[in-house]
Design an enzyme around this catalytic site. Structure first.
Site, PDB file in Angstrom:
ATOM      1  CE  LYS A   1      -0.524  -0.192   4.921  1.00 44.46           C
ATOM      2  NZ  LYS A   1      -1.059  -0.727   6.136  1.00 44.46           N
TER       3      LYS A   1
ATOM      4  CE1 TYR B   1      11.934  31.158   3.960  1.00 42.26           C
ATOM      5  CE2 TYR B   1      11.879  28.906   3.565  1.00 42.26           C
ATOM      6  CZ  TYR B   1      11.780  30.212   3.173  1.00 42.26           C
ATOM      7  OH  TYR B   1      11.206  30.318   1.719  1.00 42.26           O
TER       8      TYR B   1
HETATM    9  C1  LIG Z   1      -0.567  -1.916   6.974  1.00 40.72           C
HETATM   10  C2  LIG Z   1      -0.932  -3.228   7.143  1.00 40.72           C
HETATM   11  C3  LIG Z   1      -0.127  -4.254   7.161  1.00 40.72           C
HETATM   12  C4  LIG Z   1       1.174  -4.147   6.986  1.00 40.72           C
HETATM   13  O1  LIG Z   1       1.860  -3.767   8.414  1.00 40.72           O
HETATM   14  P1  LIG Z   1       3.465  -3.581   8.582  1.00 40.72           P
HETATM   15  O2  LIG Z   1       3.473  -3.186   9.973  1.00 40.72           O
HETATM   16  O3  LIG Z   1       3.989  -2.655   7.694  1.00 40.72           O
HETATM   17  O4  LIG Z   1       4.098  -5.004   8.335  1.00 40.72           O
HETATM   18  C5  LIG Z   1      -0.731  -5.635   7.527  1.00 40.72           C
HETATM   19  N1  LIG Z   1      -2.300  -5.658   7.750  1.00 40.72           N
HETATM   20  C6  LIG Z   1      -2.961  -4.498   7.631  1.00 40.72           C
HETATM   21  C7  LIG Z   1      -4.380  -4.707   7.953  1.00 40.72           C
HETATM   22  C8  LIG Z   1      -2.537  -3.282   7.447  1.00 40.72           C
HETATM   23  O5  LIG Z   1      -3.185  -2.262   7.520  1.00 40.72           O
END
Ligand SMILES: *Cc1c(COP(=O)(O)O)cnc(C)c1O
Length: 372
Positions: free
Chosen positions: A43, A263
């Protein structure tokens, strides 16, 4: 990592070692009992590193199940992966059902509404469609309540139209192995998973994998660990680093004691200082919280980030580096052999996940892979 130098026309450059990502996936797979498979979470564009190249490399190594957050991410991923199962974590509604179906994406059903929407869509096609099911056991974010999930097992209309491929829950505190919620969630999930006879089940993401084999079920869902983020916080990282972030020096200047930088004039030189300005800023993912707190590296030397981070620029104090080593065109490492993403995140007051997923679109992305 064997990164050859970025081309001189490239500014800030992110180099991603796909072999190292595949190696991390295999390392996780090796920890699992036979009958348990590691999927891959890609993702947010593969946590900022590039969902398509990452997923293609993992699919080539045998990974058969991928998770994305949104339907659009799923559509983009399907463009590069014709065979693998792609599960959309944020699920489905009446509006996105045709898009998911058209691209052979599997929704995660996170509520009775989503379950009903997908059943209705399947009924309209006079077909049965695949889905995954998310049961909430303590995260209170997405997922059906346990009682709601059980009612689904009895609903003939649902069972006839929806073929479940996976039942999941998600751990809230897997980064803290001693947290009592881990075991509570496990005890709640195990009988629910068993109630869905013949359906694969999954509880653990990266950190959950390291809580022990009873957390593994049929499938684990690592994201972070694939990308080299430490899944065992506070202990030595069992994963290999996969990314290097190099920032191109645009200009080198000397300032006298008392001069300020950037800044808000938040940094004042105590003595004569040599400064290097790089062509990357918060628009590229250099969090503003790194101002006067983070550092880069040049060879073995640490170079502090001084003043506040600008949108497109940041300034490092390179007084400790030989001037022959740091001229315009040289690179300063922000993430690399001398500084992990976890270390940088610590300095920024955040976690490696946020550092990676905020890496901006302007970075030149380069991929290393032995599979040409
Ligand atoms: C993002 C996510 C993962 C992966 O989690 P990590 O800690 O990056 O391994 C797995 N399951 C769900 C439902 C998630 O939202």
């Amino acid at each position: 990592m064997t990164a050859d130098a970025p081309d001189p026309h490239e500014g800030a450059t992110l180099t991603v070692d796909l072999d190292a990502i595949v190696g991390n996936w295999r390392r996780l797979q090796d920890r699992l009992a036979s009958g348990c498979r590691a999927a891959a979470v890609v993702k947010a564009d593969g946590y900022g590193l590039g969902a398509l190249p990452v997923a293609a490399a993992l699919a080539g190594a045998g990974c058969q199940r991928f998770f994305v957050a949104t339907a659009d991410e799923g559509v983009a991923l399907r463009g590069g992966l014709s065979a693998a199962e792609i599960i959309v974590l944020n699920g489905v509604d009446a509006g996105t059902a045709p898009l998911l179906h058209g691209h052979r994406l599997t929704p995660m059903l996170n509520s009775l509404e989503q379950a009903t929407a997908w059943r209705d869509y399947a009924t309209g096609l006079d077909s049965a469609l695949p889905a995954a099911l998310h049961i909430d056991t303590g995260m209170a974010r997405l997922g059906l309540a346990p009682g709601e999930a059980i009612t689904l097992t009895d609903r003939v209309d649902f069972r006839r139209r929806v073929t479940l491929t996976l039942v999941i829950s998600h751990l809230a505190c897997a980064d803290q192995p001693d947290h009592p919620l881990n075991r509570q969630q496990l005890l709640l999930f195990a009988p629910l998973a068993a109630a869905f006879a013949g359906v694969e089940s999954s509880l653990a993401a990266s950190m959950g994998i390291f809580l022990g084999p009873e957390f593994h079920f049929h499938c684990v869902r690592p994201g972070a660990a694939l990308y080299g983020i430490n899944p065992t916080p506070g202990r030595e990282n069992p994963m290999a680093a996969v990314a290097r972030l190099q920032l191109r020096v645009l200009q080198v200047r000397e300032i006298d004691a008392g001069f300020t930088v950037g800044y808000g004039a938040t940094f004042r030189a105590a003595g004569k200082a040599r400064l290097a300005t790089v062509g990357a800023g918060y628009a590229d993912g250099l969090l503003r919280s790194l101002g006067n707190r983070g550092h880069g590296t040049v060879g073995d030397k640490l170079v502090p980030l001084v003043g506040s981070v600008s949108m497109d620029l940041a300034v490092f104090d390179v007084s400790g580096v030989a001037s022959s080593d740091i001229q315009p065109g040289a690179m300063i490492d922000l993430i690399g052999p001398r500084q992990s993403v976890d270390q940088l995140a610590h300095d920024a007051g955040t976690i490696g996940y946020e550092i990676f997923s905020r890496l901006g679109p302007r970075l030149a992305r380069r991929y290393l892979s032995s599979a040409a």
